[in-house]
Structure formats: structure tokens, C-alpha cells
Design a protein around this motif. Structure first.
Motif, PDB file in Angstrom:
ATOM      1  N   GLY A  83       1.526   5.717  -0.285  1.00 55.64           N
ATOM      2  CA  GLY A  83       2.338   5.246   0.820  1.00 55.64           C
ATOM      3  C   GLY A  83       2.205   6.096   2.066  1.00 55.64           C
ATOM      4  O   GLY A  83       2.028   7.306   2.003  1.00 55.64           O
ATOM      5  N   ALA A 137      13.783  14.314  -2.174  1.00 57.97           N
ATOM      6  CA  ALA A 137      12.359  14.151  -2.470  1.00 57.97           C
ATOM      7  C   ALA A 137      11.718  15.484  -2.849  1.00 57.97           C
ATOM      8  O   ALA A 137      10.906  15.552  -3.776  1.00 57.97           O
ATOM      9  CB  ALA A 137      11.642  13.540  -1.268  1.00 57.97           C
ATOM     10  N   ASP A 163      -0.804   8.569  -9.567  1.00 58.77           N
ATOM     11  CA  ASP A 163       0.617   8.213  -9.518  1.00 58.77           C
ATOM     12  C   ASP A 163       0.816   6.893  -8.785  1.00 58.77           C
ATOM     13  O   ASP A 163       1.733   6.130  -9.096  1.00 58.77           O
ATOM     14  CB  ASP A 163       1.423   9.314  -8.827  1.00 58.77           C
ATOM     15  N   THR A 220       2.972   2.370 -12.881  1.00 60.78           N
ATOM     16  CA  THR A 220       4.299   1.822 -12.620  1.00 60.78           C
ATOM     17  C   THR A 220       5.386   2.882 -12.733  1.00 60.78           C
ATOM     18  O   THR A 220       6.300   2.947 -11.906  1.00 60.78           O
ATOM     19  CB  THR A 220       4.600   0.675 -13.604  1.00 60.78           C
ATOM     20  N   ARG A 221       5.287   3.748 -13.737  1.00 58.76           N
ATOM     21  CA  ARG A 221       6.367   4.710 -13.957  1.00 58.76           C
ATOM     22  C   ARG A 221       6.364   5.845 -12.940  1.00 58.76           C
ATOM     23  O   ARG A 221       7.332   6.612 -12.871  1.00 58.76           O
ATOM     24  CB  ARG A 221       6.316   5.271 -15.383  1.00 58.76           C
ATOM     25  N   THR A 222       5.319   5.981 -12.133  1.00 61.36           N
ATOM     26  CA  THR A 222       5.261   7.061 -11.146  1.00 61.36           C
ATOM     27  C   THR A 222       5.143   6.555  -9.708  1.00 61.36           C
ATOM     28  O   THR A 222       4.982   7.349  -8.783  1.00 61.36           O
ATOM     29  CB  THR A 222       4.068   7.992 -11.440  1.00 61.36           C
ATOM     30  N   GLU A 223       5.231   5.256  -9.520  1.00 62.13           N
ATOM     31  CA  GLU A 223       4.972   4.698  -8.194  1.00 62.13           C
ATOM     32  C   GLU A 223       6.062   5.014  -7.176  1.00 62.13           C
ATOM     33  O   GLU A 223       5.877   4.790  -5.973  1.00 62.13           O
ATOM     34  CB  GLU A 223       4.788   3.181  -8.297  1.00 62.13           C
ATOM     35  N   ARG A 224       7.204   5.550  -7.629  1.00 61.51           N
ATOM     36  CA  ARG A 224       8.278   5.906  -6.700  1.00 61.51           C
ATOM     37  C   ARG A 224       8.341   7.404  -6.433  1.00 61.51           C
ATOM     38  O   ARG A 224       9.290   7.881  -5.809  1.00 61.51           O
ATOM     39  CB  ARG A 224       9.635   5.433  -7.257  1.00 61.51           C
ATOM     40  N   ARG A 225       7.328   8.142  -6.859  1.00 66.76           N
ATOM     41  CA  ARG A 225       7.329   9.579  -6.603  1.00 66.76           C
ATOM     42  C   ARG A 225       7.162   9.852  -5.110  1.00 66.76           C
ATOM     43  O   ARG A 225       6.565   9.033  -4.386  1.00 66.76           O
ATOM     44  CB  ARG A 225       6.226  10.261  -7.415  1.00 66.76           C
ATOM     45  N   PRO A 226       7.674  10.980  -4.633  1.00 70.88           N
ATOM     46  CA  PRO A 226       7.756  11.236  -3.188  1.00 70.88           C
ATOM     47  C   PRO A 226       6.424  11.150  -2.442  1.00 70.88           C
ATOM     48  O   PRO A 226       6.390  10.679  -1.304  1.00 70.88           O
ATOM     49  CB  PRO A 226       8.320  12.659  -3.117  1.00 70.88           C
ATOM     50  N   ARG A 241      12.981   9.199   7.890  1.00 67.06           N
ATOM     51  CA  ARG A 241      13.101   9.982   6.664  1.00 67.06           C
ATOM     52  C   ARG A 241      14.396  10.789   6.750  1.00 67.06           C
ATOM     53  O   ARG A 241      14.390  11.921   7.220  1.00 67.06           O
ATOM     54  CB  ARG A 241      11.886  10.892   6.482  1.00 67.06           C
ATOM     55  N   THR A 257       5.492   7.313  -2.111  1.00 66.93           N
ATOM     56  CA  THR A 257       6.296   6.575  -1.134  1.00 66.93           C
ATOM     57  C   THR A 257       6.104   7.090   0.286  1.00 66.93           C
ATOM     58  O   THR A 257       6.446   6.405   1.246  1.00 66.93           O
ATOM     59  CB  THR A 257       7.791   6.675  -1.484  1.00 66.93           C
TER      60      THR A 257
END
Length: 313
Positions: A13, A27, A87, A91-97, A19, A100
Motif C-alpha cells: 500500500g 502501527a 505480507d 490474507t492474514r498479513t495484508e493489514r500489517r502497517p 495518518r 497498508t
């Protein structure tokens, strides 16, 4: 199975236009992987009670907890910096800082290095040089041996990479005694043999994530039955090794009784997973996460007993 470098990387991302400060702080905390560090501290503090054969200097415990958190947090932040490409496709890491964009790669790198340096200086000044050196060794092993060397190249990644997670018992023992003993080595080996059967059930659950990212975790390379067989083998060795602490540390009756009972329940779960895999069950029927969750409970309870045992006549 090919290395990650040979497949299209996920899209990391871009930095969000807004922010908020609170989200930014959260984060950076997330970069340290607090839930993983909880387990590391659970294996550090009780060892200090065992090494002291009673209550250690509580201020020393505080210094070790802070320094240990900073050291492990630095290792985890650098791990996220290096693994930001994989990452992004899991799926399980797609929201890591870093995925994003809440934290930039440069910020994560600087943050991780700062924590690595700061934690080493902290432990060196407030604890002792041996504890600081052991913590730094764990950090460097996790970053360079596991993350850069093993994770994307071999299905044995979690086996040997788990050595970094075993080091806190040495740090805790060294903090109190400024040495490393045979008792600490036994606990090191307990965690070493605990790590694969702890993590493999989770990687069985998310094997498609790892396959998509090109990470050769054992469940990606082997079928569920082969993984379950190895889980049973490692589990038996772990339980047997745990009993060696009884004569070496001259524990009371509480430790061996607890180790046997906790180990028996672990083996029941491990053999249950093997039976379900052998029957060809998949998906929700495999119930692989039962062992994963129990593994956390097992480690927590075993080390609570280690902390309490010195007070038993």
C-alpha cells in the motif's frame, strides 16, 4: 516451490494521505508484534525465578522485560520490513502497517535498527553484558538466519529459525546468574522442540496463503499426514526433554507432575490431529487449530509452574 523473488510481488500500500497520530502510534506498536513478544516474556521471567531459587530482584526483572521487549520488537520490525512483499499477498498479513502504508519501509527499517541498538545498550548497562549479547544474538539470528536465509528457501525454516525464540530463557538465566546453565539449556531445548508443532498447525490452516506467497512452509511442501507425523515426533521429544529439568534443577514434585500432565494432554491433541489427518479429514474437520491454541496454553502453564516451583518445599 520457487523462491519469492521469482514470482510477482504483492502490491504494498501507498502511504495514506491522512495518518492520524493515534493510528501511527498503533502501527509502530504493531511492528513489534506484541502478541508474539508475550510468549517470549512468558519464557523469560519464570526462568529468572528458577535461577534465583526464589524472587529475583524485581527491578532487574523490569529491566529485562523492557530490554527483552525492545530487542524482540526490533527483530519483528525488521522482519516486517524484509517480508513486506509476501505480507502483501497473504490474507492474514495484508493489514500489517507496511502493507497498508501506515508506516513507510524506511521508517520501519530505522525503527527496527533503533530498537536493536537501544535494547542492546539498555540490557548491557542495566542487566549485564552476557544478557545483552544473548539478546542481540537472538535478534541477528531471527533477521539474518531465519528471515533472510531460511524462510523463503527451505521447509525446515521454522525448525531452525525457532532457535531465536529459544534464546529468552538464556537471557533470563544470564540476567540473574551472569552464566548459562544446563537447566537453561534444557528449557532452551523444550522451546526448540515446541516451536515446530506449535507453528505447523497454524501453517496448515493458512497453507494457501503461504503457497500464494511462495513460502515453502512444510504444509505447502508435504501433505497434512506427513506434517502430522512430524508434529507427533517433535511432541514426544519435547515432552521427554521437559522431564530432564527435574533432576538437573532439583525441582520439587510440582514440576515433574505438571510436566507429565501437561505433556500427556499435548500428546493426546497431537495424536488426535494425526488420526484426523490419517483419516483424510480436511478443512474444519481437521481441527488443526486445537493443537495450536493448546500449545500456547501448555507453554504458559509449564513456565508458570517453573516460576512457582522454587517456593514448594
Amino acid at each position: 516451490m520457487t523462491a519469492v523473488e521469482s514470482r510477482p510481488a504483492g502490491v504494498v500500500g501507498t502511504t495514506p494521505a491522512r495518518r492520524p497520530l493515534g493510528a501511527r502510534v498503533g502501527a509502530f506498536v504493531a511492528l513489534t508484534k506484541p502478541r508474539i513478544i508475550e510468549l517470549l516474556l512468558i519464557t523469560t521471567v519464570p526462568v529468572m525465578f528458577l535461577a534465583q531459587r526464589g524472587v529475583p530482584d524485581l527491578l532487574l526483572v523490569l529491566w529485562v522485560v523492557i530490554g527483552g521487549y525492545l530487542s524482540a520488537g526490533g527483530a519483528n520490525a525488521l522482519n516486517m520490513y524484509i517480508d513486506r512483499d509476501i505480507d502483501a499477498v497473504m490474507t492474514r498479513t495484508e493489514r500489517r502497517p507496511l502493507v497498508t502504508g501506515m508506516v513507510s519501509p524506511r521508517e520501519a527499517l530505522v525503527f527496527g535498527i533503533a530498537l536493536a541498538i537501544g535494547s542492546t545498550v539498555w540490557l548491557g548497562l542495566l542487566v549485564n553484558a552476557l544478557a545483552a549479547g544473548l539478546a542481540l544474538t537472538a535478534l541477528l539470528f531471527y533477521v539474518f538466519v531465519y528471515t533472510l536465509g531460511l524462510k523463503r528457501r527451505t521447509a525446515q525454516n521454522i525448525v531452525w529459525g525457532g532457535i531465536a525464540g529459544c534464546m529468552p530463557v538464556f537471557v533470563g538465566w544470564a540476567a540473574v546468574t551472569n552464566t548459562v546453565s544446563w537447566s537453561a539449556l534444557v528449557l532452551f531445548l523444550v522451546i526448540f522442540f515446541w516451536t515446530p508443532p506449535h507453528y505447523w498447525p497454524l501453517s496448515m490452516k493458512v497453507r494457501d496463503d503461504y503457497a500464494r506467497a511462495g513460502v515453502p512452509m512444510l504444509p505447502v511442501i508435504k501433505g497434512n499426514l506427513a506434517v502430522a507425523r512430524q508434529i507427533v515426533a517433535y511432541s514426544w521429544v519435547m515432552v521427554l526433554v521437559s522431564l530432564a529439568l527435574w533432576p538437573l534443577a532439583h525441582t520439587s514434585w510440582l514440576y515433574p507432575v505438571s510436566a507429565v500432565l501437561l505433556g500427556a494432554f499435548w500428546l493426546k491433541e497431537a495424536h488426535g490431529l494425526h488420526a484426523r489427518a490419517k483419516a483424510g479429514l480436511v478443512g474444519a474437520k481437521l481441527k488443526e487449530m486445537r493443537l495450536f491454541h493448546w500449545s500456547i496454553t501448555y507453554l504458559t502453564l509449564l513456565f508458570v509452574v517453573i516460576a512457582v516451583d522454587p517456593f514448594i518445599p
